[in-house]
Design an enzyme around this catalytic site. Sequence first.
Site, PDB file in Angstrom:
ATOM      1  N   GLY A  35       0.824  -1.205   0.000  1.00  0.00           N
ATOM      2  CA  GLY A  35       0.000   0.000   0.000  1.00  0.00           C
ATOM      3  C   GLY A  35       0.852   1.245   0.000  1.00  0.00           C
ATOM      4  O   GLY A  35       2.056   1.206   0.245  1.00  0.00           O
ATOM      5  N   GLY A  93       0.131   8.877   2.662  1.00  0.00           N
ATOM      6  CA  GLY A  93       0.801  10.159   2.790  1.00  0.00           C
ATOM      7  C   GLY A  93       2.149  10.051   3.463  1.00  0.00           C
ATOM      8  O   GLY A  93       3.020  10.893   3.279  1.00  0.00           O
ATOM      9  N   PHE A  94       2.353   8.983   4.259  1.00  0.00           N
ATOM     10  CA  PHE A  94       3.614   8.809   4.984  1.00  0.00           C
ATOM     11  C   PHE A  94       4.670   8.134   4.138  1.00  0.00           C
ATOM     12  O   PHE A  94       5.850   8.195   4.440  1.00  0.00           O
ATOM     13  CB  PHE A  94       3.381   7.965   6.242  1.00  0.00           C
ATOM     14  N   VAL A 100       4.289   0.844   2.018  1.00  0.00           N
ATOM     15  CA  VAL A 100       4.458  -0.353   2.834  1.00  0.00           C
ATOM     16  C   VAL A 100       4.714  -1.541   1.918  1.00  0.00           C
ATOM     17  O   VAL A 100       3.994  -1.730   0.917  1.00  0.00           O
ATOM     18  CB  VAL A 100       3.214  -0.614   3.712  1.00  0.00           C
ATOM     19  N   ASP A 121      -4.918   8.890  16.422  1.00  0.00           N
ATOM     20  CA  ASP A 121      -5.325   8.624  15.037  1.00  0.00           C
ATOM     21  C   ASP A 121      -5.965   7.247  14.923  1.00  0.00           C
ATOM     22  O   ASP A 121      -5.670   6.475  14.014  1.00  0.00           O
ATOM     23  CB  ASP A 121      -4.128   8.735  14.088  1.00  0.00           C
TER      24      ASP A 121
END
Length: 658
Positions: A341, A344-345, A348, A459
């Site tokens: 996947g 925004g970070f 993976v 979060d």
Amino acid sequence: MWVKALSSILSFLLMGTSLVDAAVRCYDTGNFTTNSTYVQNRDLLLASLLPNVSANGGFYTESVGQVYALGMCRGDSTPHGCYTFLNSSIHDLISSCPNQKEAISWGVNGPYIARYSDRPFFGILELEPSDAGYNRADITSNLTEFDIVWESLMDRVVRKASNGTSSLKYATGEAEFTAFQKIYAVMQCTPDLSNKDCDSCLRATVSYFESCCHGKQGGYVQKPTCWFRWDLYPFYVSNASTSVPSLSPPPPPASPPPQSVNSTNTKERGGSSSRTLVVIVVPIVIVVAVLVILAVAVLLRRIKKTKKDDQIYKTRVESLQFDFNDIRVATDNFANANMLGRGGFGSVYKGKLQDGRKVAIKRLSGNSAQGEQEFKNEVKLLAKLQHKNLVTLHGFSLEQKERVLIYELLPNSSLDNFIFDPTKRLLLNWETRYKIIEGIAKGLLYLHEDSQYRIIHRDLKAANILLDEAMNPIISDFGMAKLFTADQTRADASKIVGTFGYMAPEYALRGQYSVKSDVYAFGVLVLEIISGKKISTFSNQEGDSLVAHAWRNWNEGTALEVVDPILRDCSSEIMRCIHLGLLCVQENIADRPTMASVALVLSSNSISLAVPSRPAFSMNSTTETATMAESSSLSNQSKTEGIQVSVNEASISELDPR
């Protein structure tokens, strides 16, 4: 002055964090009317408890007419603690049991007992009702050997407490299990019990704990006439006085006797005064010296333990560090075929380490919101957390300007890939969904109360709930987590980060966050799991959000409209979970339950639930920024600020332990 100051230091050093939440039981023995003589007498007695408990060494009983009342403070409580916690118990008692003729409140971090009844109960052994709780973590060492040490300690503390006086039956104790681990226990009875009844009551609490919570790392049991708690860290003042200090102001000093003009008598009195002064001063000096030595010893022990813990964690963190080239090999140089996947970070990837472990590898992008220091903080935080419902960190890499986190690989991806998918959702029957709700609650409870830290996730959302092969939930992504001190209840953020829809309003509008912010997000998650609808995309004909939709139907008696149609058997358990979800998203922060209360409700159908009040607003926007209507309350800047939110529900991470 020195004695008081040093006593305060010792109290601070030896007191632990609270495990026990406020607990109230309203007896089903009849009610009274609002303007009756009974309620007037009850309120009069409860109002008199605070000063009288203090004046009578921490315990007091009284009756007026047909009302009997009792108040008691914990044996090691300070004057301020006794007043604060007992006052809270009385308020909880009145608000939770507005018209019951009999009720008891154990207070926070019990026992700060406030109790009343329409029958005499002073000095009578009573074992019901009971209240109990335990730490979620299990004993990982040799349980058989642990039980032997534990049972011996409990027996010793029971005997010590039950042999107390008619003014205080309280005892503490500790036992060494290993060179690095001790067991701590505290027990207390209402002192109006006989020694034999106190012994019976305390042994009943120990048996109760063994039957409900054997193998857990600490817990408590509360009964009407006794209380006990144990844990693996010191949470009490071990050298506390045998009585609770008075909260009343000290009496004024006696007037000095008139001086005589006789010179001979003056000299004689002078010699006598000197001897008296020596008799008074010497013991005080000795006491002060002993307290100084004790304070220094405790402080040095704490420093030594802290250094040892820091070294253990440093060693663990160092053992988690991977060579970046090994990570390249594990992911086939971050091949697209291994990508699980992107957000925004960063991205993976699935990978396989040299020892054969299959892992998920999160590679942060160069423009990720996380800086190097925040990345290190996240690694250190996750290295200290261990719970079956929290993601396990296998390693990290911080070199060549690369920031990489290595987690356990969970085969079923995240909850949002199931609950919002029209096909995969069919695999989630109610039993599975309930297991997911309960597991998330247990993980949050560990973060908020049961770990050695107080952690706010900030979060919590379906995308951050991973599922293992048995569909057990695993809370992940601690990039926004905040570390609180033991006595910290809330904080203000200078920059809002998170995902709209799951944000509590006090955080989204004013930057204020607390454990109740996570409770709000949990409530949203519960409603999503029950409905199969996504908070960010839900809309009905009235234009309601999912939260408003659930609230409207609950009030109109059509809660079935909230439930996912594939859950054909709409059980009372589902209705109870909708009820619980609405309690979690209430607008008033104080009205939202703690995760300890939530976990208790999920584990028992006998717990009654309060009527939920109006929920807070729910933001559905998933745009990158939104204007804050109340930005001036967030900072002193006059200009309107933007809120950073998740794009496509990918977290924007900013970890800043406090």
